[in-house]
Design an enzyme around this catalytic site. Structure first.
Site, mmCIF file in Angstrom:
data_model
loop_
_atom_site.group_PDB
_atom_site.id
_atom_site.type_symbol
_atom_site.label_atom_id
_atom_site.label_comp_id
_atom_site.label_asym_id
_atom_site.label_seq_id
_atom_site.Cartn_x
_atom_site.Cartn_y
_atom_site.Cartn_z
ATOM 1 N N SER A 277 3.274 -16.510 -1.839
ATOM 2 C CA SER A 277 2.594 -17.253 -1.865
ATOM 3 C C SER A 277 1.663 -18.009 -2.430
ATOM 4 C CB SER A 277 2.086 -17.797 -0.165
ATOM 5 O OG SER A 277 2.336 -17.532 0.736
ATOM 6 N N ASP A 349 -1.925 -2.518 -0.843
ATOM 7 C CA ASP A 349 -1.848 -1.458 0.372
ATOM 8 C C ASP A 349 -2.871 -0.564 0.780
ATOM 9 O OD1 ASP A 349 -0.781 0.909 1.063
ATOM 10 O OD2 ASP A 349 -0.911 1.895 -0.850
ATOM 11 N N ASP A 352 -1.900 3.566 4.706
ATOM 12 C CA ASP A 352 -1.917 5.593 3.875
ATOM 13 C C ASP A 352 -1.056 6.647 4.930
ATOM 14 O OD1 ASP A 352 -2.543 4.816 1.488
ATOM 15 O OD2 ASP A 352 -4.940 5.602 1.388
#
Length: 804
Positions: A277, A349, A352
């Site tokens: 985006s 991120d 995990d």
């Protein structure tokens, strides 16, 4: 003429029925489909032909007025928020019911109920990731912490359900008829689940691939090929920003134990290439009018019905307009009388993986430090059309669900990996948008964002008072450097996240001196930010082109911003092609076809406009070359991720004779030039075949941008070969299957001027003239005027409806 249309629709419907039979193994009953009073024929009418002046709705405190403009955009006027969202649910369902339900069934892992065993593996993966589990946690969290929001969620659901209860067989969206099922009632849970689904679409992790790379390459070469801060990073928050807070301390373990073998597992689906985006805002100091201007264009899969549904929502206290997400309350990207906002994916991120050591085969307990912790189990009953239900038992640890085990994606007894993901914690993203819809200033914007957990997003902001801002918002784990980059040992308590970064310490900026804020999925900050930030997919081209243009531009107008959203400059090609041509040398100077292509490439101005031929040639040549450079790495059985295009170009430029280009399994020593030449040879072969079979290789023709129906097998409901430029890594990021799913530009003066467009139409009915009527304007870089309406405006009104 109507009968010609009937025959066309009849042909398409029978073809789709046969396609359903071939793909999903069951023929839908043709008699109901062909029934002239209830079947597909009833779906050939557009909404304006079926408009009703007055509709009866229960549970409204007062009358609600809905005014449709010439593009079928509804403007809803209500006296209370409960009435407003009840009406929003009803009106959205009226035009997008099948889409709403299909997307939430996908998010819940229930597609097998519709299409049979073909979708079983997909549903198992979705269930094991825990999206529905996370939505259940969200329901409890909102009920306990924000009962007012929950009442509004229930009002929305009530509006959807009143539409469903009034729905006659003849009015069923055609997809229900073809797939032979009926809608079920909507719930607050489904609205919450829909926002979790968006998280799943936008978040990725490469722990599996990086664990394998570490084993294959070693730490030194891994850091060389995959640097966390490559040269030339141009972050979202301006470089040199001063962080005026005291960061929380993070303790790194003295020794870290990672799984030490290569893991041959199928990675979870990651965000598709092209998902991204842009958003930005420029201050009045850089605009011709002296007013701030904000822009947003989220890049997602190009689908029909469109992901977005445009609306204006008005009460006596506020009026908001923009793009809504069918199934969720309020406007997601839009503006009101005082502010505008937009979102891009922050590519952080936040998932995990932990290797679990079970006590025995019963999996009743798992090691955690010196203790054995008790496992819980969740039995997922997956209903399968035409077959017995499938029962999948998923073990849950305190980290989260054990996604990979001997029953799923691996037959090894020792493979048990649990997923820790903030989606599994209670949160209330819906409140963020409820508050943004009514916000009046920067403080309101910050308060709204404090409720947002996932997916991590870059929220751009501008206000009528002149402020511009950017905040990177999500619930971000507090990690030591490198944590979460690889699989971790779940038996070691030191591997736990050490809390979360406080909201007030998430990276943000207000009114920076450069006069603009922007994001395009790149690194959030420079290396001075005191917390560990990592993702494998940071952008390196759109962001630098965008910041370069915004830095240069002065006296900016709305038209300038619209042109920038449609900018086709191919920065990757501009940086890579001269290097590649230099490495190519004169080897192909006696080949007439090669000379023709080299001339076209040398004369190309690096704009990926639809009529240009240079982009097609570069696109093929680059991909062939890139595959050659990393062919040995990509030949591993264990899943990996390849180095970025950006890093590969840097190697070609700075060390063309470097070790990274040498293939270990050959007798000679390869340099960058060898891969470039081999890539060119393969490009010649591809182009020879293309020109023989297809002819024209201008960019739009080669790229073949296609906007597919949500069920890809329903090709008749898709739009192929859209004539437009752009591409992945370009500001106008329109590739084959991805692009700007919504473009918005808002100028915040004494009167708000706003413009928007998306590649589809307001209707979810393929038989409606409002199903795909925006596509050509979108492809041309045109916009609809998005000025807000009042109840007494009559110009451009298609029809009106009163909800009593």
């Amino acid at each position: 003429m109507k009968y010609i249309g009937f025959l066309v629709v009849l042909t398409l419907t029978v073809a789709l029925a046969l396609s359903v039979s071939k793909q999903f193994g069951a023929i839908p009953p043709l008699a109901p489909l062909l029934d002239p009073y209830h079947g597909f024929w009833q779906n050939s009418f557009s909404e304006d032909e079926l408009a009703e002046d007055i509709l009866e709705l229960s549970n409204l405190s007062s009358e609600v007025k809905v005014v449709y403009d010439e593009n079928l955009i509804p403007h809803i006027f209500a006296t209370s928020q409960a009435d407003l969202y009840r009406a929003q649910g009803y009106i959205t369902a009226k035009h997008r019911l099948w889409q709403m339900e299909f997307q939430t069934m996908a998010a819940a892992g229930r597609i097998s109920e519709i299409v049979g065993p073909l979708a079983l593996d997909l549903d198992r993966m979705t269930r094991r990731k825990g999206l529905a589990y996370g939505a259940e946690k969200g329901v409890v969290f909102i009920q306990e912490n924000d009962p007012e929001s929950y009442l509004l969620l229930e009002a929305y659901a009530d509006g959807v359900n009143q539409y469903i209860d009034q729905l006659k067989d003849a009015q069923l969206p055609v997809e229900y008829k073809i797939l032979n099922y009926r809608p079920e009632h909507w719930t607050a849970f489904k609205s919450i689940l829909l926002l979790k689904y968006m998280t799943d679409m936008l978040v990725g992790d490469r722990d599996l691939e990086y664990s394998n790379l570490r084993k294959i390459l070693g730490d030194v070469m891994l850091d060389k090929l995959y640097p966390e801060y490559p040269a030339g990073v141009d972050p979202i928050i301006e470089s040199g920003h001063k962080w005026n807070f005291n960061p929380l301390a993070v303790t790194r373990p003295d020794s870290i134990n990672y799984p030490d073998d290569q893991l041959v597992l199928d990675p979870l689906p990651q965000p598709e290439e092209g998902t991204g985006s842009n958003n930005w805002a420029v201050s009045g100091s850089k605009t011709k009018s002296g007013n701030p201007i904000l822009a947003n264009d989220p890049h997602l899969s190009l689908n029909l019905p469109s992901l977005w549904y445009s609306m204006q929502l008005t009460t006596p206290e506020h009026s908001v307009k923009g793009a809504t997400l069918p199934g969720a309350l309020g406007v997601i990207s839009g503006f009101n009388e005082n502010i505008a906002w937009g979102v891009t994916n922050a590519t952080r991120d936040t998932r995990d993986w932990y290797k679990i050591t079970f006590q025995d085969e019963s999996r009743q307990a798992y090691r955690y430090g010196e203790k054995w912790e008790q496992t819980t189990f969740r039995v997922e009953e997956i209903k399968v059309k035409g077959e017995e239900a499938y029962l999948d038992t998923v073990a849950y640890t305190h980290y989260g669900p054990v996604v990979y085990d001997k029953t799923f994606n691996s037959n090894r007894q020792d493979v048990n990996f649990a997923l820790k993901w903030n989606v599994h914690e209670g949160s209330n993203e819906q409140k963020t948008f409820l508050l943004l819809n009514t916000a009046t200033n920067y403080e309101d914007y910050n308060t709204a964002l404090d409720n947002f957990t996932a997916p991590a997003q870059n929220f751009v902001f501008a206000s009528k008072s002149g402020d511009i801002a950017m905040r990177i918002q999500g619930k971000f784990p507090l990690k030591w450097k490198g944590q979460g980059k690889f699989f971790m040992d779940g038996a070691d308590p030191r591997m736990e996240w050490q809390g979360y970064i406080p909201n007030a310490q998430n990276a943000s900026t207000l009114n920076p001196g450069r006069g603009f804020v922007s994001s395009a999925n790149q690194h959030p900050t420079d290396s001075t930010y005191p917390y560990y930030v990592f993702d494998n997919s940071f952008e390196f081209y759109r962001n630098r082109r965008l910041n370069s243009r915004l830095s240069e531009m002065k006296e900016i107008t709305v038209e300038d911003i619209q042109a920038l959203q449609f900018d086709d400059y191919y920065l990757h090609a501009a940086e890579a092609l001269p290097i590649m041509l230099g490495l190519l040398g004169s080897e192909f100077e006696d080949d007439d076809q090669a000379k023709k292509y080299i001339t076209l490439l040398k004369e190309w101005d690096f704009y990926a406009d639809p009529n240009q031929k240079g982009p097609s040639l570069f696109y093929i040549w680059w991909r062939k070359t890139y595959s050659q450079v990393w062919k040995e790495l990509s030949g591993n059985v264990a899943p990996i991720v390849l180095p970025s295009y950006y890093q590969t170009v840097l190697f070609m430029k700075n060390e063309p004779e470097g070790i990274v280009f040498d293939l270990k399994n050959t007798a000679q020593t390869e340099m960058a030039s060898a891969h470039v030449k081999q890539g060119f040879k393969e490009m010649l072969e591809d182009m020879k075949k293309w020109e023989l079979e297809e002819g024209d290789f201008s960019w739009a023709n080669y790229k073949n941008t296609t906007i597919k129906h949500l069920v890809p097998q329903f090709k008749s409901f898709s739009v192929e070969n859209v004539y437009t430029g752009g591409g992945s890594g370009i500001i106008n990021a329109t590739s084959e299957r991805h692009g700007a799913s919504w473009r918005m530009v808002v100028e915040l003066g004494s009167e708000v001027n706003a413009y928007g467009i998306y590649p589809g139409g307001q209707s979810g009915n393929p038989g409606s003239k409002f199903y795909s009527n925006f596509i050509q304007k979108w492809a041309n870089g045109e916009y609809l005027d998005f000025k807000q309406r009042t109840t007494d405006q009559t110009e451009g009104v298609l029809f009106q409806t009163i909800l009593n």
